[in-house]
Design a protein around this motif. Structure first.
Motif, PDB file in Angstrom:
ATOM      1  N   GLN A 187       0.821  -1.208   0.000  1.00 19.79           N
ATOM      2  CA  GLN A 187       0.000   0.000   0.000  1.00 19.79           C
ATOM      3  C   GLN A 187       0.850   1.250   0.000  1.00 19.79           C
ATOM      4  N   SER A 217      -8.565   3.278   2.800  1.00 24.70           N
ATOM      5  CA  SER A 217      -7.395   4.171   2.816  1.00 24.70           C
ATOM      6  C   SER A 217      -7.388   5.080   1.596  1.00 24.70           C
ATOM      7  N   GLN A 228      -2.184   4.902   8.627  1.00 29.04           N
ATOM      8  CA  GLN A 228      -2.307   3.489   8.991  1.00 29.04           C
ATOM      9  C   GLN A 228      -0.921   2.880   9.193  1.00 29.04           C
ATOM     10  N   ASP A 282      -6.728   6.424  10.554  1.00 28.80           N
ATOM     11  CA  ASP A 282      -6.722   5.203   9.745  1.00 28.80           C
ATOM     12  C   ASP A 282      -6.221   4.040  10.603  1.00 28.80           C
ATOM     13  N   GLU A 283      -7.130   3.219  11.060  1.00 30.12           N
ATOM     14  CA  GLU A 283      -6.831   2.055  11.899  1.00 30.12           C
ATOM     15  C   GLU A 283      -5.913   2.408  13.065  1.00 30.12           C
TER      16      GLU A 283
HETATM   17 MG   LIG Z   1      -6.143   0.635   4.571  1.00 30.36          MG
END
Ligand SMILES: [Mg+2]
Ligand SMILES: Nc1ncnc2c1ncn2[C@@H]1O[C@H](COP(=O)(O)OP(=O)(O)O)[C@@H](O)[C@H]1O
Lengths: 406, 292
Positions: A402, B56, B98, B189-190
């Motif tokens: 990511q 995200s 995150q 984010d988380e």
């Molecule tokens: Mg994510």
């Protein structure tokens, strides 16, 4: 969560007194004492050491200024530049032209404005800055190694101009640099004749002090930047451009500005270089000079101002010392290696060693000898600060691939 | 419509966030397709969904990192979808990442001070010359940073390099840094991914307290269903980039499409378990993040 609750800060501007968070380093009496001691030794040095060391010292001071500037760009901000030699050349040529007298030495017809040397120095710094500013739109958009490659072009342009713009640069023969002077006080052998404790203070002694002042100013300015708002922004954008921009940092703006600052440092270093050698010549400002500067900051420690100082002293002084003591050092001089070559071999070996064993460079070694971590509390942490955290951190619900934008 | 909790004092300067038909493409992949939702002022709004659902990505749109191919995001008079990230920070949108995106070599205090960047002015000259206004500014904001660190139990770690902190501590520094920008909209984010049960519980309390104490809006991406159900005023569910549900936690939990999405993905959560967890509150959530 904790007993303390969080309330809205009064507007965007908080008031109230509290611990100044970022500046709260451990303060002991030892550090300032050592600094004062070092300064006294530096100031007294011309009374005791011979001219060679003072001249080497001034050359090192120039290198220190240049290396600090490059380290702000490369080490602190993660932007590679190979154009440092070009900006040194801009500073040096501007100084020589602005403060030099016009005249024709043999073949070449030289121009010159004949302005006071301090003006020449300031113009040198400003023009190097201007050159940096012109290049900065590119510097702002490129990242890391790509900027390095693009900046390479400037070095070749610089060499070409130095060789061909004879009226200003003296062409391939170069031209001599005017003596520095300040308000009628000449940094030369006379005007006025000067004795301190019966020791004659001539050019070498006077330049030593000039070097000391300029290097100290360059050092303090950089330290202050790193410890405050712009420094934090630069360090963050080096670590993650996305994080920096999401936290409110204008990444392109900062990249452009640090390029400008770095080129101004190089401009001053170029003026000092011209004063140190006493003349300028095209071959002094080739790619090799850029690489020597990179060697200084890698050896010294990327991102550390102290490291830039140590690396600059090491790289600039070593060839001079080898040259001077060639007959005392095995394999150097006579039938062996030339001093410059020997020094280059040593740099090469030193860089490999640093990269393998002490990525924090000479600054890291110095810290280790001093037996302390960079942080107060005196606790040397077991794991280096860079190992945990960030990208490779496993987190249970984290899908791979990511990037840094999640 | 869910109203903010009873202990909430909504500030008048907090506009709603209007996300309207936002689509994001990566080549052939449509990471978001025409997603819309509204974050009411002063609420905790959760975005949930299986891995790869686009949560995200939505945060990246809200913070200006990704451009939406279609649609718009409005925050008061600001069009977030047309602004550069640093400008978005300037209008009061803050984000905790995150994947931790802190500077490992810098201290906690230095990382948090970055959050004050858009609230402060000192440039290269003022900082380099230590002009009085730069030093004064640093002191003033340092005090507020210490306050926020204290609130997130980082007070004794201010001068520790972030890289040597535990994972849970680093996650808290992420949240603290976002708070240091004095946001009007906080994107988390988380925030408890990878934390143990105790840390998760404390973070949940901190989030409630942030909303109560500051009256700001919070958008929360979270896998821990117990936490989502007990914290959120409203939940938007994404699956394969599409919004499949939007409502109160109770409504969303009953939604057949949500149940199907979670069961269908096989490795996510059993909705009946989620319901239990919700009933028991965040404190009982044993799972520090669902397996992916
Ligand atoms: Mg994510
Ligand atoms: N920068 C990118 N380039 C290509 N694909 C991406 C990028 N960012 C996210 N994606 C894809 O978009 C989809 C949604 O990802 P993401 O928003 O990270 O999901 P999550 O809901 O788990 O946070 C995934 O299929 C992911 O692979």
């Amino acid at each position: 969560m904790s007993e303390s609750t969080l309330t809205e800060a009064p507007g965007a501007h908080p008031s109230g007194v509290g611990r100044p968070a970022p500046a709260g380093r451990g303060r002991s009496w030892l550090r300032p004492l050592l600094l004062v001691l070092a300064l006294v030794v530096m100031l007294a040095l011309p009374l005791y050491v011979e001219e060679f060391w003072l001249r080497t010292g001034f050359a090192a001071a120039g290198a220190i200024v240049g290396a600090i500037g490059l380290n702000l760009l490369v080490g602190t901000s993660g932007q590679l530049s190979l154009a440092h030699a070009f900006f040194l050349a801009v500073g040096a040529v501007s100084y020589v032209y602005v403060s030099g007298e016009p005249g024709g030495l043999g073949v070449a017809e030289l121009g010159g404005l004949g302005l006071p040397p301090i003006i020449g120095m300031i113009v040198g710094v400003l023009l190097a800055g201007l050159a940096g500013l012109l290049f900065s739109p590119l510097a702002a958009r490129l990242r890391g190694i790509y900027l390095g490659v693009a900046s390479l072009a400037l070095v070749f342009i610089g060499i070409h101009v130095l060789n061909s713009w004879t009226e200003v640069t003296g062409g391939f023969n170069g031209r001599s640099a005017p003596e520095f002077s300040l308000f009628g006080f000449t940094f030369g052998n006379r005007d006025p004749e000067l004795y301190v404790l019966a020791v004659p203070f001539r050019e070498a002694e006077r330049l030593w002090y000039l070097g000391l002042v300029l290097a100290l100013a360059a050092y303090l300015f950089a330290r202050n930047i790193l410890r405050s708002r712009p420094g934090r922004a630069l360090q963050t954008l080096r670590d993650s451009e996305v994080a920096a921009s999401v936290m409110g940092v204008n990444v392109q703006g900062y990249k452009a500005r640090i390029f400008l600052v770095s080129s101004m440092y190089a401009g001053l270093a170029g003026v000092m270089y011209a004063l140190s050698i006493g003349s300028i010549a095209p071959e002094s400002f080739g790619l090799e000079l850029s690489i020597l500067y990179l060697a200084m900051i890698v050896l010294g420690g990327l991102g550390s101002v102290n490291g830039a100082v140590l690396g600059a002293i090491f790289v600039s002084a070593l060839p001079l010392i080898f040259q001077r003591y060639a007959d005392l050092i095995p394999f150097v001089g006579g039938g062996g290696l030339a001093a410059g070559e020997a020094a280059r071999f040593l740099f090469g070996a030193a860089i490999v060693l640093v990269i393998l064993f002490e990525p924090a460079g000479l600054a890291g070694i110095a810290n280790r000898i001093a037996g302390r971590s960079r942080r107060p509390g005196g606790r040397v942490t077991e794991h280096p600060p860079d190992t945990p955290s960030r990208s490779s951190e496993p987190s249970p619900s984290d899908p791979p691939a990511q990037g840094s934008t999640t | 419509m869910s109203a903010p909790g009873p202990d909430t004092d909504v500030r008048s300067d907090i506009p709603p966030v209007l996300v309207e038909n936002v689509s994001v493409r990566f080549g052939a992949i449509k990471a978001l397709s025409e997603v819309s939702f509204t974050v009411e002022p002063g609420t905790i709004h959760a975005i949930i969904g299986p891995n790869g659902a686009g949560k995200s990505t939505m945060f990246n749109v809200l913070s200006g990192v990704y451009r939406a191919a279609e649609g718009q995001v409005r925050f008061g008079e600001h069009r977030l979808d047309q602004m550069r990230p640093y400008k978005i920070a300037g209008v009061g949108v803050a984000r905790a990442f995150q994947n931790i995106a802190l500077s490992a070599g810098q201290t906690v205090a230095e990382n948090l001070m970055l959050g004050r960047h858009h609230l402060t002015r000192a440039g290269f000259i003022a900082a380099g010359l230590r002009l009085p206004r730069a030093t004064k500014e640093g002191k003033l904001h340092g005090a507020r940073v210490a306050e926020i660190a204290e609130f997130l139990e980082l007070g004794d770690k201010l001068h520790t390099p972030v890289g040597v902190l535990s994972y849970g501590d680093q996650k808290r520094v992420e949240v603290a840094r976002a708070l240091c920008t004095e946001p009007r909209l906080l994107l988390l984010d988380e925030p408890v991914a990878g934390m143990n049960a105790e840390e998760t519980h404390r973070m949940a309390e901190a989030i409630l307290e942030i909303r109560a104490g500051l009256g700001i809006s919070v958008v929360l991406v979270e896998h821990d269903m117990g936490m989502v159900m007990s914290l959120a005023d409203r939940v938007t569910v994404l699956d394969f980039g599409r919004r499949i549900a939007d409502g109160t936690p109770a409504e969303v939990q009953r939604d057949p499409e949500v149940i199907r999405a979670y069961l269908g993905s096989g490795d996510e959560i059993d909705p009946s378990e989620a319901a239990e967890a919700a009933a028991a509150g965040a404190s009982s959530s044993e799972t520090p993040g669902m397996p992916s």
